[in-house]
Design a protein around this motif. Structure first.
Motif, PDB file in Angstrom:
ATOM      1  N   ASP A  26      14.514  55.154  61.598  1.00 23.69           N
ATOM      2  CA  ASP A  26      13.870  55.983  62.616  1.00 23.69           C
ATOM      3  C   ASP A  26      14.536  57.346  62.745  1.00 23.69           C
ATOM      4  O   ASP A  26      13.871  58.353  62.986  1.00 23.69           O
ATOM      5  CB  ASP A  26      13.893  55.261  63.969  1.00 23.69           C
ATOM      6  CG  ASP A  26      12.977  54.043  63.991  1.00 23.69           C
ATOM      7  OD1 ASP A  26      12.210  53.859  63.026  1.00 23.69           O
ATOM      8  OD2 ASP A  26      13.027  53.284  64.974  1.00 23.69           O
ATOM      9  N   SER A  27      15.865  57.379  62.577  1.00 26.95           N
ATOM     10  CA  SER A  27      16.579  58.658  62.700  1.00 26.95           C
ATOM     11  C   SER A  27      16.132  59.638  61.619  1.00 26.95           C
ATOM     12  O   SER A  27      15.988  60.847  61.879  1.00 26.95           O
ATOM     13  CB  SER A  27      18.088  58.430  62.619  1.00 26.95           C
ATOM     14  OG  SER A  27      18.433  57.768  61.401  1.00 26.95           O
ATOM     15  N   TYR A  28      15.902  59.134  60.410  1.00 20.91           N
ATOM     16  CA  TYR A  28      15.411  59.991  59.329  1.00 20.91           C
ATOM     17  C   TYR A  28      14.004  60.479  59.624  1.00 20.91           C
ATOM     18  O   TYR A  28      13.701  61.677  59.470  1.00 20.91           O
ATOM     19  CB  TYR A  28      15.435  59.230  58.007  1.00 20.91           C
ATOM     20  CG  TYR A  28      14.650  59.903  56.897  1.00 20.91           C
ATOM     21  CD1 TYR A  28      15.141  61.037  56.257  1.00 20.91           C
ATOM     22  CD2 TYR A  28      13.392  59.420  56.518  1.00 20.91           C
ATOM     23  CE1 TYR A  28      14.418  61.664  55.253  1.00 20.91           C
ATOM     24  CE2 TYR A  28      12.662  60.042  55.520  1.00 20.91           C
ATOM     25  CZ  TYR A  28      13.175  61.164  54.895  1.00 20.91           C
ATOM     26  OH  TYR A  28      12.445  61.794  53.915  1.00 20.91           O
ATOM     27  N   GLU A  33      12.553  60.849  62.469  1.00 22.59           N
ATOM     28  CA  GLU A  33      12.586  61.841  63.555  1.00 22.59           C
ATOM     29  C   GLU A  33      13.059  63.195  63.036  1.00 22.59           C
ATOM     30  O   GLU A  33      12.569  64.246  63.453  1.00 22.59           O
ATOM     31  CB  GLU A  33      13.490  61.359  64.685  1.00 22.59           C
ATOM     32  CG  GLU A  33      13.478  62.280  65.897  1.00 22.59           C
ATOM     33  CD  GLU A  33      14.293  61.754  67.058  1.00 22.59           C
ATOM     34  OE1 GLU A  33      14.368  62.464  68.089  1.00 22.59           O
ATOM     35  OE2 GLU A  33      14.872  60.655  66.945  1.00 22.59           O
ATOM     36  N   SER A  34      13.986  63.181  62.070  1.00 24.12           N
ATOM     37  CA  SER A  34      14.506  64.446  61.541  1.00 24.12           C
ATOM     38  C   SER A  34      13.448  65.215  60.762  1.00 24.12           C
ATOM     39  O   SER A  34      13.490  66.446  60.704  1.00 24.12           O
ATOM     40  CB  SER A  34      15.727  64.186  60.649  1.00 24.12           C
ATOM     41  OG  SER A  34      15.348  63.615  59.397  1.00 24.12           O
TER      42      SER A  34
END
Length: 520
Positions: free
Chosen positions: A378-380, A382-383
């Motif tokens: 998810d962090s990727y 979102e980036s």
């Protein structure tokens, strides 16, 4: 005649839980809360704390590719490129294939934050051609020996990066085609048989395979059709030829067409080429639409008029809208009431596109495995997507619109694992988009059968249907939502019998399939 007593999760229209199921000759005679007098004397099997439910359906898989990679080295769980190198060194000791194939690398799941390099691959594997395929199946790293073999084919293609060894876009497909063409038919058939056995071990009784990935004369499509006809123990394969030429399906008398590769309208988030309506964060790029609206609409019109079922790959919102528009155009051109056309993945759908899907009854084979995914976290997302990442895989929104969702692995991109699909559907990283357990179970069973017109015989445990069933270690309704992934598949029954491994020789399987009329 056998009577199962205990928790029978029927996945029927009412999501009923029965206390008894009677099976005879591979068919279900009865499922209900009380046992009728005529069945009182039949042999009984008590389920105890276990539960019985319909066999799972994987509604989107690259079966030939999964079979090939499943026979190779899976590096998805590696936490560093050095660990991948060590795994390759160990695998080399027993690898008899002409080319070493490893699958599942992701820059997001290793400490280095990048794919393994050609130099590191050369160091550990200098004497055998080798490729490490990225988890999304859209890129790979090749060693110098393989690069030397393919340099003339690759030079000048989009995505050719000889310095790092990374091949994507056109260059990746050229490498992939070379690898698949180098496999013998015996190897392919044996790999497919072992892949069926693996699928059965996780409770999957039916696979919808998208096929056509670079074999000469689309040999993999024909092979899968023959394997579908010759599969033992009641295992089912439904083949979607990946082609924009409807003759590929019609010549093989297959009733459906579509998938990824040739039918992919865009790329993927991992390679930042999924087609978006607005640019990626910090970039001017909107990804890639591989075809014009006119090209996709013309294909859909031709396929729809030919009576074929259509499925299209769409990851980004621009691709999703193009898919919805094209199928709509086809149905406006030639209306059909029960077409069951679908949009695969549907990761970032738009409200407008979903409304078209509702109005035109377009079904969605989705991948819940993509949520909170180690290879594409998810962090990727979102980036690269910013606030749009919160709108990914809106399962409950789609369900509430009355759309038919089914579940698939996109294997080899994710491992086929229906228990994980159910867990992730019920534990969505965006809680407002989580499905209920009733919905998740029906998505993985009945809806999957429905997606290829198989619901009259499969998909729910009801009288008159085939006894395709999965025995689970626990009743999912008694397991806390956050622990659903701990449930185990104990046994798969197809047509009432415990699944037995595929045992025909490669030649026997092929000959049976070629001369059979049972391919679907």
């Amino acid at each position: 005649m056998i009577c199962y007593e205990g928790t029978i999760i029927t996945c029927n229209e009412n999501n009923a839980i029965a206390g008894y199921l009677v099976e005879d000759g591979g068919k279900i005679l009865y499922a209900g809360d009380t046992l009728p007098a005529q069945y009182q004397a039949c042999r009984r099997i008590s389920l105890g704390n276990q539960a019985l439910l319909p066999a799972f359906v994987d509604t989107h898989q690259h079966f030939a590719s999964f079979a090939t990679f499943h026979a190779g080295l899976n590096v998805m769980d590696a936490e560093s490129n050095q660990e991948i190198a060590d795994m390759i060194a160990s695998f080399l000791k027993t690898c008899k294939n002409k080319t070493l194939i490893a699958f599942g690398a992701s820059p997001c799941s290793v400490r280095e934050g990048r794919l393994i390099s050609r130099a590191k691959l050369d160091k550990v594997c200098p004497d055998k051609p080798a490729m490490v395929v990225k988890y999304d199946g859209h890129a790979c790293i090749i060693n110098s020996l393989l690069l030397k073999k393919l340099q003339k084919k690759l030079a000048g293609l989009r995505g050719y990066h000889p310095d790092t060894g990374e091949m994507n876009q056109e260059a990746f497909f050229a490498v992939s085609n070379y690898i698949t063409n180098s496999l013998s038919i015996v190897e392919l058939v044996q790999n497919m048989q072992r892949a069926m056995d693996y699928m059965a071990s996780v409770g999957i009784g039916t696979v919808h395979s998208v096929s056509g990935v670079g074999f000469p004369l689309n040999l993999d499509i024909s092979l899968e059709k023959w394997m579908a006809a010759s599969a033992q123990s009641g295992f089912q394969l439904r083949i979607f030829p990946q082609s924009m030429d409807i003759r590929t399906a019609l010549r093989r008398k297959l009733p459906r067409i579509g998938g990824c590769f040739s039918n992919a309208l865009d790329g993927c988030f991992g390679s930042r080429d999924a087609a978006l309506l607005k640019p990626y964060e910090g970039s001017s790029s909107k990804g890639v639409l591989y075809y014009s609206d006119a090209q996709v609409a013309d294909f859909c019109k031709a396929a729809n008029r030919a009576g074929l079922q259509i499925e299209l790959h769409a990851i980004g919102d621009a691709a999703f809208e193009q898919a919805a528009r094209s199928i709509k155009a086809a149905l406006d051109d030639y209306p059909r009431t029960d077409h069951r056309h679908g949009i695969i993945h549907a990761c970032l759908p738009t409200a407008e596109g979903l409304e078209v899907c509702r109005e035109y009854q377009i079904q969605l084979p989705v991948q819940t495995a993509f949520t909170d995914w180690k290879q594409e976290p998810d962090s990727y997302l979102e980036s690269i997507l910013g606030s749009r990442s919160s709108m990914l895989n809106p399962l409950q929104t789609m369900w509430n619109k009355g759309l038919i969702l089914s579940a698939g692995s996109d294997a080899p991109c994710t491992a086929p694992n229906p228990i994980a699909w159910i867990h992730k559907a019920c534990n969505h990283s965006n809680p407002s988009q989580a499905l209920t357990l009733d919905q998740a179970l029906r998505m993985c069973t009945y809806n999957g059968a429905w997606a290829t017109f198989d619901e009259k015989l499969r998909g729910s445990l009801e009288a008159g249907k085939l006894a395709d069933m999965v025995l689970l270690s626990a009743n999912p309704y008694e397991v806390p939502r956050e622990r659903l992934q701990e449930i185990q598949v104990r046994r798969l029954y197809l047509q009432g019998r415990p699944y037995q491994q595929q045992s025909r020789s490669a030649a026997g399987a092929l000959l049976t399939g070629i001369f059979s009329r049972n391919a679907k």
